[in-house]
Structures are given as structure tokens and as C-alpha cells.
Design an enzyme around this catalytic site. Structure first.
Site, PDB file in Angstrom:
ATOM      1  N   HIS A  78       0.834  -1.209   0.000  1.00 37.95           N
ATOM      2  CA  HIS A  78       0.000   0.000   0.000  1.00 37.95           C
ATOM      3  C   HIS A  78       0.869   1.259   0.000  1.00 37.95           C
ATOM      4  O   HIS A  78       0.554   2.231  -0.688  1.00 37.95           O
ATOM      5  CB  HIS A  78      -0.943   0.006   1.190  1.00 37.95           C
ATOM      6  CG  HIS A  78      -1.903  -1.138   1.200  1.00 37.95           C
ATOM      7  ND1 HIS A  78      -2.686  -1.454   2.291  1.00 37.95           N
ATOM      8  CD2 HIS A  78      -2.207  -2.060   0.243  1.00 37.95           C
ATOM      9  CE1 HIS A  78      -3.430  -2.506   2.013  1.00 37.95           C
ATOM     10  NE2 HIS A  78      -3.140  -2.902   0.774  1.00 37.95           N
ATOM     11  N   HIS A 237      -9.215  -2.219  -5.372  1.00 37.97           N
ATOM     12  CA  HIS A 237      -8.123  -2.499  -4.437  1.00 37.97           C
ATOM     13  C   HIS A 237      -7.104  -3.451  -5.048  1.00 37.97           C
ATOM     14  O   HIS A 237      -5.904  -3.354  -4.762  1.00 37.97           O
ATOM     15  CB  HIS A 237      -8.628  -3.065  -3.112  1.00 37.97           C
ATOM     16  CG  HIS A 237      -7.518  -3.216  -2.117  1.00 37.97           C
ATOM     17  ND1 HIS A 237      -6.996  -2.151  -1.419  1.00 37.97           N
ATOM     18  CD2 HIS A 237      -6.778  -4.295  -1.757  1.00 37.97           C
ATOM     19  CE1 HIS A 237      -5.992  -2.562  -0.668  1.00 37.97           C
ATOM     20  NE2 HIS A 237      -5.838  -3.868  -0.849  1.00 37.97           N
ATOM     21  N   ASP A 241      -3.142  -2.720  -5.195  1.00 37.49           N
ATOM     22  CA  ASP A 241      -2.092  -3.668  -4.825  1.00 37.49           C
ATOM     23  C   ASP A 241      -1.121  -3.900  -5.976  1.00 37.49           C
ATOM     24  O   ASP A 241       0.107  -3.952  -5.779  1.00 37.49           O
ATOM     25  CB  ASP A 241      -2.712  -5.011  -4.429  1.00 37.49           C
ATOM     26  CG  ASP A 241      -3.197  -5.043  -2.992  1.00 37.49           C
ATOM     27  OD1 ASP A 241      -2.869  -4.128  -2.218  1.00 37.49           O
ATOM     28  OD2 ASP A 241      -3.911  -6.006  -2.641  1.00 37.49           O
ATOM     29  N   HIS A 264      -0.615 -10.964  -5.155  1.00 39.16           N
ATOM     30  CA  HIS A 264       0.776 -10.554  -4.935  1.00 39.16           C
ATOM     31  C   HIS A 264       1.775 -11.518  -5.575  1.00 39.16           C
ATOM     32  O   HIS A 264       2.777 -11.101  -6.153  1.00 39.16           O
ATOM     33  CB  HIS A 264       1.050 -10.447  -3.434  1.00 39.16           C
ATOM     34  CG  HIS A 264       0.154  -9.489  -2.722  1.00 39.16           C
ATOM     35  ND1 HIS A 264       0.091  -8.161  -3.030  1.00 39.16           N
ATOM     36  CD2 HIS A 264      -0.732  -9.685  -1.711  1.00 39.16           C
ATOM     37  CE1 HIS A 264      -0.783  -7.556  -2.239  1.00 39.16           C
ATOM     38  NE2 HIS A 264      -1.297  -8.470  -1.430  1.00 39.16           N
TER      39      HIS A 264
END
Length: 307
Positions: A78, A237, A241, A264
Site C-alpha cells: 500500500h 483495491h 495492490d 501478490h
């Protein structure tokens, strides 16, 4: 010239670590040109330095973290996203715990911190990592792709089979030739399911997680009283990311990123695939206005004239 950026002054904030649940103090300090983004675990003796580096990434199940010598700085995505969104090239990040504080679960508080410290341009050209050849990474029904593009564009789609998520848009495209990071991306919060949070906390994870720093859902609905910040906050979001994960390469990308059900781990894998294919990328700077792609000029418009 599109110039590198750092902060004008030091700024400090405190918060709670999402996974450890402990108080964390974060200090952001200006850095010289070509320093990059460098994390420092100041609670260790001697302090440990961890530069942003896709090959140092660990813990991609829950967040993006950096690891060296058995020590970590977790949940960096973030903050990295905010740095990418505001075009910060050089920064020292001091933290006295194994993770960056979660704050409200979005990058908006980091944007506020950076703007409070002030942003200044430096007497050095910004270096972009330009994708010259498409690369892809596939894992089952999940995939992520980088393609050539004279700007930075992200397209993301998600599938969760949950009524609260399926009732929102599950696909979004953000192109910084027209869209604003602060307005369109920064306020999107991380999200999770109540049963998962309860299980993780029972196993010593997500100890700092709450309705104050995440969108939390039960089997049917969003539990946060204030509801969603964006109609497409869930997929937004994932874009937030991805911006942070990709900035761990150390340079802003000139590329079109597209992904389906990625996270991720896949974001880190596509960076490694790209970097290991030397003919697929190059580092470029823009010294002359006439040679600067319009999308780059729009995204990194000069802040102030240097004295």
C-alpha cells in the site's frame, strides 16, 4: 525533463500492523537521486537495510514483504502503491517492526503523509522501465500480462462468487493518461471474509485486522456500516495492490498490465519473467518535452520549477 522526486521533509506516523497487531512507527525521509525506495528495520541492532527489489519479495500469500537475512518488512504494497501514484522515486522508509502499519487498509493515508511532507523534484531524470515485448505468466485459471504501452494502464478482473462482491463491478481499467491515482484508486481498501479473519486470528495472523482497516464480509453482505467507498472498490483495491507490487521493480513502468484473478504472487512472478528476458525491456528517460509520450507528461506533470 521528467524529473525524479523525493520528499521535502521528514514525516512520521504510527499505526497497527495488520498481522502482528502491534504498534508500528513509520518514518519517511528524503533520499538523494538514484537512491530508490529503501526500507530500514530500525528496531534491529544494527539496523537492517532492504531496498525495494522483486527478488527479495516474500510472504505473497497475504501481502508483499521484503526479506533479508531472516528479517522481514511485510505489507509494503500500500505504501509502494502511494509512492508510485505520486511519482516518488527516492525515499528512506524507517520502520520499528516487521511490517508497515495497515492504517485504514488503503493507500490514502500514505498519500496524505507524503503530501504533508511535501514533494520536490530533483536534478536528475526519472528512469522508466519500458516494456518492449509482451510477457505473460499463467497459473491455472489465473494469469497476468505486461505489454508495450506509452504510458501506464492496468486492467483487472476478479471472481469471488460472493453476493456482496458480485453485486459490484468485477472488472476495471485504469489508465493514468486520463485517470487520477488519488481520486480513482487510493481510497480502495483491502477486504476479507469474517470466517477467514476469525480463522487467521485464531492462528496468530491478522491480529490487527478490524472494520477500521478493511472491508469485512459475512456470507452475504458487507459488515462495515459506512459501506463501500467506490462502487467497484473490491477490484479497485486489486489494482491498488498491483501498482504497489509492480513498483518493487524500482522504476515506474511504461506498460499495459492486465490480470485475471491475480494477486501478490503473480504480480511478483511477472516482474521476474520480465526482468529475466533482457530483450523485453529497457530503461529510458525523457530529457526533451517533444520526445515525452503525452500519457507520461500527463501523469508526471512538473510540480514546481527548480531554482
Amino acid at each position: 525533463m521528467i524529473r525524479q522526486r523525493t520528499l521535502k521533509s521528514v514525516v512520521t506516523a504510527t499505526g497497527v500492523g495488520l498481522h502482528g497487531g502491534r504498534k508500528v512507527t513509520l518514518t519517511l525521509r528524503p533520499a538523494a537521486p538514484d537512491t530508490g525506495i529503501v526500507f530500514h528495520r530500525v528496531d534491529l541492532d544494527p539496523p537492517l537495510t532492504l531496498p525495494a527489489d522483486p527478488y527479495a519479495v516474500c510472504d505473497t500469500r497475504m501481502c508483499s514483504g521484503l526479506e533479508q537475512g531472516g528479517h522481514k518488512v511485510g505489507t509494503v504494497e500500500h505504501l509502494m502503491s502511494a509512492l508510485a501514484g505520486l511519482g516518488i522515486d527516492n525515499l528512506h522508509v524507517d520502520v520499528d517492526a516487521p511490517e508497515i502499519p495497515i492504517l485504514d487498509g488503503s493507500s490514502a493515508p500514505f498519500v496524505f503523509l507524503l503530501q504533508s511532507a511535501g514533494i520536490e523534484e530533483q536534478r536528475a531524470a526519472k528512469k522508466f522501465l519500458r516494456v518492449k515485448k509482451a510477457v505473460e505468466y499463467v497459473e491455472g485459471d489465473k494469469w497476468v500480462r505486461l505489454e508495450p504501452y506509452d504510458g501506464f494502464r492496468l486492467a483487472f478482473s476478479i471472481v469471488f462468487n460472493h453476493p456482496a462482491i458480485d453485486s459490484t463491478s468485477t472488472r476495471v481499467e485504469v489508465d493514468f493518461a486520463r485517470d487520477s491515482y488519488i481520486r480513482d484508486v487510493a481510497r480502495a481498501r483491502t477486504f476479507g471474509f469474517m470466517q477467514d479473519v476469525e480463522f487467521m486470528q485464531a492462528n496468530g495472523l491478522a491480529l490487527g485486522g478490524s472494520l477500521e482497516n478493511a472491508i469485512v464480509m459475512d456470507e452475504y453482505r458487507v459488515l462495515n456500516a459506512e459501506g463501500l467507498r467506490y462502487a467497484d472498490e473490491f477490484v479497485k483495491h486489486k489494482v491498488l495492490d498491483a501498482i504497489g507490487d509492480l513498483y518493487l521493480c524500482g522504476h515506474p513502468l511504461l506498460a499495459s498490465y492486465s490480470a485475471h484473478k491475480a494477486g501478490h504472487a503473480l504480480n511478483n512472478q511477472i516482474l521476474r519473467v520480465l526482468l529475466e528476458e533482457k530483450e523485453a525491456w529497457e530503461l529510458v528517460s525523457f530529457d526533451q518535452e517533444a520526445a515525452t509520450p503525452p500519457a507520461v507528461s500527463h501523469q508526471f506533470a512538473p510540480l514546481v520549477a527548480l531554482a
